[in-house]
Enzyme design. Structure first.
Site, PDB file in Angstrom:
ATOM      1  N   SER B 147       0.819  -1.279  -0.402  1.00 50.24           N
ATOM      2  CA  SER B 147      -0.307   0.029   0.191  1.00 50.24           C
ATOM      3  C   SER B 147       0.585   1.776  -0.075  1.00 50.24           C
ATOM      4  O   SER B 147       2.123   1.526   0.390  1.00 50.24           O
ATOM      5  CB  SER B 147      -0.633  -0.458   1.056  1.00 50.24           C
ATOM      6  OG  SER B 147      -1.474   1.365   1.317  1.00 50.24           O
ATOM      7  N   TYR B 160      -1.955  -1.104  10.054  1.00 41.51           N
ATOM      8  CA  TYR B 160      -2.420  -1.489   8.411  1.00 41.51           C
ATOM      9  C   TYR B 160      -1.103  -1.463   7.886  1.00 41.51           C
ATOM     10  O   TYR B 160       0.051  -2.061   7.347  1.00 41.51           O
ATOM     11  CB  TYR B 160      -3.482  -0.641   7.866  1.00 41.51           C
ATOM     12  CG  TYR B 160      -3.507  -1.622   5.973  1.00 41.51           C
ATOM     13  CD1 TYR B 160      -4.405  -2.320   6.073  1.00 41.51           C
ATOM     14  CD2 TYR B 160      -3.474   0.070   5.612  1.00 41.51           C
ATOM     15  CE1 TYR B 160      -4.604  -2.677   4.571  1.00 41.51           C
ATOM     16  CE2 TYR B 160      -3.182  -0.562   3.988  1.00 41.51           C
ATOM     17  CZ  TYR B 160      -4.146  -1.575   3.834  1.00 41.51           C
ATOM     18  OH  TYR B 160      -3.915  -2.271   2.330  1.00 41.51           O
ATOM     19  N   SER B 163       1.135  -3.854   9.067  1.00 42.39           N
ATOM     20  CA  SER B 163       1.550  -4.841   8.137  1.00 42.39           C
ATOM     21  C   SER B 163       1.810  -4.367   6.868  1.00 42.39           C
ATOM     22  O   SER B 163       2.332  -5.540   5.898  1.00 42.39           O
ATOM     23  CB  SER B 163       0.090  -5.987   7.956  1.00 42.39           C
ATOM     24  OG  SER B 163      -0.489  -4.762   7.390  1.00 42.39           O
ATOM     25  N   LYS B 164       1.851  -3.658   6.158  1.00 39.98           N
ATOM     26  CA  LYS B 164       2.132  -3.953   4.982  1.00 39.98           C
ATOM     27  C   LYS B 164       3.546  -2.993   4.502  1.00 39.98           C
ATOM     28  O   LYS B 164       4.078  -3.950   3.585  1.00 39.98           O
ATOM     29  CB  LYS B 164       1.068  -2.739   3.703  1.00 39.98           C
ATOM     30  CG  LYS B 164       0.017  -3.002   4.018  1.00 39.98           C
ATOM     31  CD  LYS B 164      -0.687  -4.402   3.262  1.00 39.98           C
ATOM     32  CE  LYS B 164      -1.685  -4.378   2.910  1.00 39.98           C
ATOM     33  NZ  LYS B 164      -1.881  -5.789   1.941  1.00 39.98           N
ATOM     34  N   ILE B 193      -7.777   2.296  -4.852  1.00 42.26           N
ATOM     35  CA  ILE B 193      -8.196   1.715  -5.351  1.00 42.26           C
ATOM     36  C   ILE B 193     -10.031   1.593  -5.082  1.00 42.26           C
ATOM     37  O   ILE B 193     -10.225   1.566  -3.822  1.00 42.26           O
ATOM     38  CB  ILE B 193      -7.461   0.534  -5.827  1.00 42.26           C
ATOM     39  CG1 ILE B 193      -6.387   0.251  -6.077  1.00 42.26           C
ATOM     40  CG2 ILE B 193      -8.766  -0.791  -6.286  1.00 42.26           C
ATOM     41  CD1 ILE B 193      -6.413   0.810  -6.890  1.00 42.26           C
ATOM     42  N   THR B 195     -12.410  -0.223  -4.569  1.00 42.87           N
ATOM     43  CA  THR B 195     -13.182  -1.307  -4.000  1.00 42.87           C
ATOM     44  C   THR B 195     -14.503  -1.616  -3.095  1.00 42.87           C
ATOM     45  O   THR B 195     -14.246  -0.492  -2.118  1.00 42.87           O
ATOM     46  CB  THR B 195     -11.495  -2.131  -3.410  1.00 42.87           C
ATOM     47  OG1 THR B 195     -11.169  -1.951  -2.241  1.00 42.87           O
ATOM     48  CG2 THR B 195     -10.742  -2.097  -4.654  1.00 42.87           C
TER      49      THR B 195
END
Lengths: 72, 256
Positions: B147, B160, B163-164, B193, B195
């Site tokens: 990301s 987050y 983790s990325k 994005i 989604t």
């Protein structure tokens, strides 16, 4: 919900709350604290809140009512 | 020889494993790879979504329900699938879980779940793929999806982004470690994005947030297909001298 006031006090960065306090009276009341409450609700109660709903709760008791209503 | 048939992105005869295939970037990737004539094992926890993806892929592509929040399932499951499907030429870890929380509400259990799905599963998948019983003798390509928040800071994203960004370390280390096996390891860092995952976390933010995020991308918000295109490139031989790279696919988000 028995620990609700303790949990919210921690997010509001105070030792304790009575329930009558206005949310915007807390020194730490800002968008990040609102996000913290939304994340806490999701993680610990499995409920989905919006920033507008948290703001509209006005007081700690109002916030508790919101959690209870969403949980029902 | 004419040039009309020349297509260096043709993946005919190549076999890939795709995690997170039931929706969003995963679904778009499967559809594109299938159009490029690759053979696919498509995995996700969501059977209904997998079946929808499969409708748009080759009938010979197979689906497999996997719960990536459980550690230790991939090697055994992949071994069983490859026995009939054939050895793999690559794998892509797209399955992921978002986590919006400021530091003060960070929940350790949730953060570890996110880390398991986003990061440890990538490692587990790589470990399985690197085994000669799973990957083709000539080597292959591993692609992770991180990301822009592994590259730049953002409030309420620590669980987050942790983790990325770990995927970037994994990418660099394994690119070196697996190079003798001719296994390339790369990572794509997408911007925002459009989604379902993005829709699922929109309630966290005040009105106008989506417009603000859009303005942070000079080329506007991305489509799942924009990331799928980059994945196809990294799986193909067009990228045969690329390993250990982090590719920003972000509409210019990190250029600002």
């Amino acid at each position: 919900m028995e620990n609700f006031f303790n949990e919210i006090a921690e997010l509001l960065e105070v030792d304790s709350v009575t329930g009558n306090e206005a949310l915007n009276s807390f020194k730490c009341w800002d968008s990040l604290t609102i996000l913290s409450i939304i994340a806490h609700a999701d993680d610990n109660y499995g409920i989905t809140l919006t920033a507008a709903e948290v703001n509209n709760a006005k007081t700690v008791n109002g916030l508790k009512d919101l959690f209870v209503a969403k949980k029902a | 020889m004419g040039t009309s048939d020349f297509n260096p992105l043709n993946l005919s005869g190549k076999k890939f494993f795709i995690s997170g295939a039931a929706s969003g970037i995963g679904r778009a990737t499967c559809i594109l790879l299938s159009k490029l004539d690759a053979d696919l094992i498509m995995a996700d926890i969501n059977l209904k979504g997998l079946e929808e993806t499969a409708k748009e892929c080759k009938p010979t592509d197979i689906i497999s329900v996997m719960d990536f929040s459980q550690s230790g399932i991939i090697k055994e499951r992949l071994g069983g699938l490859v026995a009939s499907f054939g050895k793999l030429n690559g794998c892509v870890h797209i399955a992921g879980k978002p986590y919006i929380s400021p530091l003060k509400s960070l929940n350790e259990k949730t953060a570890l779940e996110v880390f398991q799905i986003n990061t440890m599963t990538a490692l587990e998948l790589s470990k399985a793929f690197a085994n000669r019983s799973i990957s083709a003798e000539e080597g292959g390509s591993i692609v992770y999806i991180s990301s822009v928040y592994a590259l730049v800071g953002s409030s309420a994203n620590v669980g987050y982004s942790m983790s990325k960004s770990a995927l970037h370390g994994i990418t660099k280390s394994l690119a070196v470690e697996l190079s003798p096996r001719k296994i390339r390891v790369n990572c794509i860092a997408p911007g925002f994005i459009k989604t379902k995952m993005g829709d699922n976390i929109s309630h966290f933010f005040a009105e106008g947030h989506d417009e603000k995020i859009g303005q942070m991308h000079p080329l506007g918000l991305g489509e799942p297909e924009d990331v799928a295109n980059a994945i196809a490139f990294l799986l193909s031989d067009l990228s045969k001298w690329i390993t250990g790279s982090i590719m920003n696919v972000d509409g210019g988000f990190t250029a600002i």
